[in-house]
Design a protein around this motif. Structure first.
Motif, PDB file in Angstrom:
ATOM      1  N   GLU A   7      -1.018   9.288   0.598  1.00  0.00           N
ATOM      2  CA  GLU A   7      -2.094   9.110   1.555  1.00  0.00           C
ATOM      3  C   GLU A   7      -3.377   8.749   0.809  1.00  0.00           C
ATOM      4  OE1 GLU A   7      -2.323  12.632   3.921  1.00  0.00           O
ATOM      5  OE2 GLU A   7      -0.401  12.241   4.894  1.00  0.00           O
ATOM      6  N   HIS A   8      -4.267   8.035   1.486  1.00  0.00           N
ATOM      7  CA  HIS A   8      -5.574   7.647   0.939  1.00  0.00           C
ATOM      8  C   HIS A   8      -5.424   6.830  -0.349  1.00  0.00           C
ATOM      9  CE1 HIS A   8      -6.977  10.503   3.891  1.00  0.00           C
ATOM     10  NE2 HIS A   8      -6.279  11.462   3.302  1.00  0.00           N
ATOM     11  N   TYR A   9      -4.466   5.932  -0.362  1.00  0.00           N
ATOM     12  CA  TYR A   9      -4.194   5.093  -1.533  1.00  0.00           C
ATOM     13  C   TYR A   9      -5.102   3.868  -1.477  1.00  0.00           C
ATOM     14  CZ  TYR A   9      -1.373   3.135  -5.304  1.00  0.00           C
ATOM     15  OH  TYR A   9      -0.943   2.650  -6.495  1.00  0.00           O
ATOM     16  N   PRO A  10      -5.849   3.574  -2.545  1.00  0.00           N
ATOM     17  CA  PRO A  10      -6.777   2.440  -2.519  1.00  0.00           C
ATOM     18  C   PRO A  10      -6.046   1.103  -2.404  1.00  0.00           C
ATOM     19  CG  PRO A  10      -7.140   3.834  -4.456  1.00  0.00           C
ATOM     20  CD  PRO A  10      -5.898   4.310  -3.792  1.00  0.00           C
ATOM     21  N   VAL A  11      -6.551   0.244  -1.533  1.00  0.00           N
ATOM     22  CA  VAL A  11      -5.954  -1.081  -1.320  1.00  0.00           C
ATOM     23  C   VAL A  11      -5.949  -1.879  -2.615  1.00  0.00           C
ATOM     24  CG1 VAL A  11      -6.271  -3.284  -0.122  1.00  0.00           C
ATOM     25  CG2 VAL A  11      -6.502  -1.144   1.135  1.00  0.00           C
ATOM     26  N   GLU A  12      -6.954  -1.696  -3.453  1.00  0.00           N
ATOM     27  CA  GLU A  12      -7.051  -2.466  -4.713  1.00  0.00           C
ATOM     28  C   GLU A  12      -5.870  -2.217  -5.643  1.00  0.00           C
ATOM     29  OE1 GLU A  12      -9.915  -0.072  -4.150  1.00  0.00           O
ATOM     30  OE2 GLU A  12     -10.344  -1.590  -2.637  1.00  0.00           O
ATOM     31  N   LYS A  13      -5.239  -1.066  -5.537  1.00  0.00           N
ATOM     32  CA  LYS A  13      -4.110  -0.731  -6.410  1.00  0.00           C
ATOM     33  C   LYS A  13      -2.777  -1.278  -5.910  1.00  0.00           C
ATOM     34  CE  LYS A  13      -5.751   3.468  -8.638  1.00  0.00           C
ATOM     35  NZ  LYS A  13      -5.382   4.860  -8.942  1.00  0.00           N
ATOM     36  N   LEU A  14      -2.747  -1.803  -4.691  1.00  0.00           N
ATOM     37  CA  LEU A  14      -1.503  -2.343  -4.136  1.00  0.00           C
ATOM     38  C   LEU A  14      -1.147  -3.668  -4.796  1.00  0.00           C
ATOM     39  CD1 LEU A  14      -2.099  -1.786  -0.316  1.00  0.00           C
ATOM     40  CD2 LEU A  14      -0.476  -0.564  -1.763  1.00  0.00           C
ATOM     41  N   LEU A  18       1.221  -6.987  -0.851  1.00  0.00           N
ATOM     42  CA  LEU A  18       0.991  -5.908   0.112  1.00  0.00           C
ATOM     43  C   LEU A  18      -0.484  -5.805   0.526  1.00  0.00           C
ATOM     44  CD1 LEU A  18       3.262  -3.088  -1.348  1.00  0.00           C
ATOM     45  CD2 LEU A  18       3.751  -4.656   0.533  1.00  0.00           C
ATOM     46  N   ARG A  19      -1.380  -6.400  -0.256  1.00  0.00           N
ATOM     47  CA  ARG A  19      -2.805  -6.374   0.066  1.00  0.00           C
ATOM     48  C   ARG A  19      -3.181  -7.357   1.156  1.00  0.00           C
ATOM     49  NH1 ARG A  19      -5.373  -7.665  -5.334  1.00  0.00           N
ATOM     50  NH2 ARG A  19      -3.401  -7.189  -6.313  1.00  0.00           N
ATOM     51  N   GLU A  20      -2.298  -8.291   1.445  1.00  0.00           N
ATOM     52  CA  GLU A  20      -2.584  -9.348   2.404  1.00  0.00           C
ATOM     53  C   GLU A  20      -2.987  -8.760   3.757  1.00  0.00           C
ATOM     54  OE1 GLU A  20       0.016 -12.809   4.442  1.00  0.00           O
ATOM     55  OE2 GLU A  20       0.199 -12.605   2.270  1.00  0.00           O
ATOM     56  N   GLY A  21      -4.151  -9.175   4.243  1.00  0.00           N
ATOM     57  CA  GLY A  21      -4.637  -8.738   5.544  1.00  0.00           C
ATOM     58  C   GLY A  21      -5.391  -7.414   5.524  1.00  0.00           C
ATOM     59  N   LEU A  22      -5.524  -6.803   4.354  1.00  0.00           N
ATOM     60  CA  LEU A  22      -6.236  -5.532   4.247  1.00  0.00           C
ATOM     61  C   LEU A  22      -7.568  -5.751   3.531  1.00  0.00           C
ATOM     62  CD1 LEU A  22      -3.264  -3.271   3.128  1.00  0.00           C
ATOM     63  CD2 LEU A  22      -4.254  -3.412   5.413  1.00  0.00           C
ATOM     64  N   THR A  27      -8.613   2.531   2.329  1.00  0.00           N
ATOM     65  CA  THR A  27      -7.487   3.300   1.818  1.00  0.00           C
ATOM     66  C   THR A  27      -6.369   3.228   2.857  1.00  0.00           C
ATOM     67  OG1 THR A  27      -8.296   5.369   2.758  1.00  0.00           O
ATOM     68  CG2 THR A  27      -8.916   4.889   0.481  1.00  0.00           C
ATOM     69  N   VAL A  28      -5.138   3.365   2.388  1.00  0.00           N
ATOM     70  CA  VAL A  28      -3.970   3.263   3.259  1.00  0.00           C
ATOM     71  C   VAL A  28      -3.011   4.399   2.945  1.00  0.00           C
ATOM     72  CG1 VAL A  28      -4.121   0.752   3.541  1.00  0.00           C
ATOM     73  CG2 VAL A  28      -2.829   1.690   1.640  1.00  0.00           C
ATOM     74  N   THR A  29      -2.048   4.584   3.821  1.00  0.00           N
ATOM     75  CA  THR A  29      -0.958   5.514   3.567  1.00  0.00           C
ATOM     76  C   THR A  29       0.279   4.692   3.226  1.00  0.00           C
ATOM     77  OG1 THR A  29      -1.857   7.137   5.098  1.00  0.00           O
ATOM     78  CG2 THR A  29       0.478   7.339   4.551  1.00  0.00           C
TER      79      THR A  29
END
Length: 88
Positions: A7-14, A18-22, A27-29
């Motif tokens: 939970e609360h995973y930073p989008v930059e680390k994806l 998987l970052r597409e559209g975010l 932060t995401v789960t």
């Protein structure tokens, strides 16, 4: 079956795909689940259940049930032609 939740995973680390559209800064789960493999016994039981209670299925559902074939279209065509030609 293994399952990992972050939970609360930073989008930059994806990964990029998987970052597409975010939006950056969000932060995401993330939920990662291992795909279950069907052994021959459970596959046969699942097929028997489907045959005893037929319901319409999408092509995607059928492919998920069957699993990967590891055969290219060209290999499949070659096998079919060989079977057909053995009767000539």
């Amino acid at each position: 079956m293994n399952r990992i939740v972050r939970e609360h995973y930073p989008v930059e680390k994806l990964p990029e795909d998987l970052r597409e559209g975010l939006a950056v800064g969000q932060t995401v789960t993330i939920t990662v689940e291992e795909e279950a493999k069907l052994d021959a016994e459970s596959f046969d039981a699942k097929v028997a259940d489907i045959l005893s209670h037929p319901q319409p299925m999408t092509l995607r559902e059928i492919r998920a049930l069957v699993g990967p074939r590891n055969v290219t279209s060209e290999e499949a065509v070659t096998r079919i032609r060989a079977l057909r030609d053995e009767w000539d």
